[in-house]
Design a protein around this motif. Sequence first.
Motif, short mmCIF file in Angstrom:
data_model
loop_
_atom_site.label_atom_id
_atom_site.label_comp_id
_atom_site.label_asym_id
_atom_site.label_seq_id
_atom_site.Cartn_x
_atom_site.Cartn_y
_atom_site.Cartn_z
N ALA A 222 -24.62 3.20 27.55
CA ALA A 222 -23.24 2.72 27.38
C ALA A 222 -22.93 2.47 25.91
O ALA A 222 -23.78 1.97 25.17
CB ALA A 222 -23.00 1.44 28.19
N HIS A 223 -21.72 2.84 25.52
CA HIS A 223 -21.24 2.54 24.17
C HIS A 223 -20.69 1.12 24.13
O HIS A 223 -20.25 0.57 25.16
CB HIS A 223 -20.15 3.56 23.76
N HIS A 224 -20.68 0.55 22.91
CA HIS A 224 -20.22 -0.85 22.74
C HIS A 224 -18.75 -1.08 23.13
O HIS A 224 -18.35 -2.23 23.27
CB HIS A 224 -20.40 -1.27 21.28
N ASP B 126 -24.51 2.28 19.41
CA ASP B 126 -23.43 3.02 18.74
C ASP B 126 -23.71 4.51 18.93
O ASP B 126 -24.72 4.90 19.54
CB ASP B 126 -23.29 2.60 17.26
N SER B 127 -22.84 5.36 18.40
CA SER B 127 -22.98 6.80 18.66
C SER B 127 -24.32 7.34 18.20
O SER B 127 -24.95 8.14 18.90
CB SER B 127 -21.90 7.58 17.92
N LEU B 128 -24.79 6.90 17.04
CA LEU B 128 -26.04 7.43 16.51
C LEU B 128 -27.22 6.97 17.36
O LEU B 128 -28.08 7.78 17.74
CB LEU B 128 -26.22 6.99 15.04
N VAL C 232 -14.80 -4.37 9.19
CA VAL C 232 -14.01 -3.34 9.89
C VAL C 232 -14.83 -2.07 10.10
O VAL C 232 -15.84 -1.84 9.41
CB VAL C 232 -12.71 -2.99 9.10
N HIS C 233 -14.36 -1.24 11.01
CA HIS C 233 -14.97 0.07 11.24
C HIS C 233 -14.43 1.05 10.19
O HIS C 233 -13.25 0.96 9.82
CB HIS C 233 -14.62 0.55 12.67
N PRO C 234 -15.26 1.99 9.71
CA PRO C 234 -14.77 2.92 8.67
C PRO C 234 -13.77 3.97 9.17
O PRO C 234 -13.35 4.82 8.39
CB PRO C 234 -16.05 3.57 8.13
N SER D 299 -20.58 1.06 11.24
CA SER D 299 -20.57 1.47 12.65
C SER D 299 -20.50 0.23 13.56
O SER D 299 -20.70 -0.90 13.10
CB SER D 299 -21.85 2.24 12.97
N THR D 300 -20.29 0.47 14.82
CA THR D 300 -20.20 -0.66 15.75
C THR D 300 -21.49 -1.49 15.70
O THR D 300 -21.45 -2.71 15.75
CB THR D 300 -19.92 -0.18 17.19
N ARG D 301 -22.65 -0.81 15.59
CA ARG D 301 -23.92 -1.56 15.48
C ARG D 301 -23.92 -2.43 14.23
O ARG D 301 -24.31 -3.59 14.27
CB ARG D 301 -25.09 -0.56 15.48
P1 13P Z 1 -19.73 4.09 16.44
O1 13P Z 1 -20.56 5.29 16.17
O2 13P Z 1 -19.59 3.20 15.26
O3 13P Z 1 -20.22 3.40 17.65
O4 13P Z 1 -18.22 4.55 16.69
C1 13P Z 1 -17.81 5.40 17.69
C2 13P Z 1 -16.34 5.43 17.80
O5 13P Z 1 -15.77 6.20 18.51
C3 13P Z 1 -15.59 4.47 17.02
O6 13P Z 1 -14.26 4.55 17.33
#
Ligand code: 13P
Length: 353
Positions: free
Chosen positions: A33-35, A50-52, A242-244, A259-261
Amino acid sequence: MSHHRPTPPLPGDLAREIARLRESLGERLVILAHHYQHDDVVRHADIVGDSLELARRVPGLAAEHIVFCGVYFMAETAAILAGPGQTVHLPDLEADCIMAAMAPASRVQSVLAHLAAAGRRIVPLTYVNSSAGVKAVVGRHGGAVCTSANAATMLRWALERGDGVLFLPDKNLAWNTADQLGLPAGERLVLDVRGDGRRLDPEAVRRVRLFAWPGMCAIHHRMKVSHVSAARAAHPDALVVVHPECRPEVVALAEASGSTRSIIDYCHRAPAGATIYVGTEIRLVERLAARLAPSKRILPLMASACENMGKITETKLLACLKHLSGGYAVETPPEDAAPAREAVRRMLEACAG
Ligand code: 13P
Ligand code: SF4
């Protein structure tokens, strides 16, 4: 990244039914699951990341069924990395990332052809928020994938391999990463991709080192300088992270971005008593606020929800687990799978360790 099996019984009939199915499937099933997922979905996940982190974990999984609670490109990336005999399932196949939809593969291909025709040796770098078709085009052109967690490393990687980079689809992440590397303003351009590249300015095409695709995430692009100003006015000592995918002018005003992490880590590391405004998807902000209260006060920079991430519900997760034999499987077109895997593999190799 958290790794947990909830201890049943969980509250609610749906939760108990999901826990029962997980128990009976045992090691044949793993739930990622993603955050940005709902709390009642996250509580069923074996791995949250997070995605990575989520992409990295897939090659090491032995489960026959990988249920991905996130958006399509994430599940598709997992499917690209999964081994023979493994199936990736997405509990709602219509959970699309709106940013990924902003870069159609055929248009990416034409823009790259126009840049090559102008004599440029362009290395494409695609944010993981893109289709397998785009990843395949990028892989065929010697390029790679990146995520928000490794964009600086991967932009450096791409700049070393050609005389310019096409970064897609997120112009904000492209700009924020170029800022991090100190790439001069005169060497960057947000592309006009209308007409499949026929409108490119020939002078700019000769000069520019970073071509940014004009995509963005509406959920993050909505957050403006005025939100940061309002936060600072309300709490002059507050921290802002903030998220980039946010606008460069917002990232420039924040104490940190990532990143979210890395947003989660930042909030955990902040001193007790801190007030932190978080500029990312609201479900993650609310989870952090609940987890860190009362020691720290976590507030949304702006309440902004990703509707697609929210499409995965406990009801749909249960339906998916009941139908692992079909209906929710994510399939990559076979002609795209190998070159897309190559583009993802280049990222995992460049960022190993
Ligand atoms: P992360 O890789 O930081 O989890 O971000 C994924 C995403 O879709 C952010 O909007
Ligand atoms: Fe895509 Fe934005 Fe949703 Fe992330 S928050 S999945 S980038 S639409």
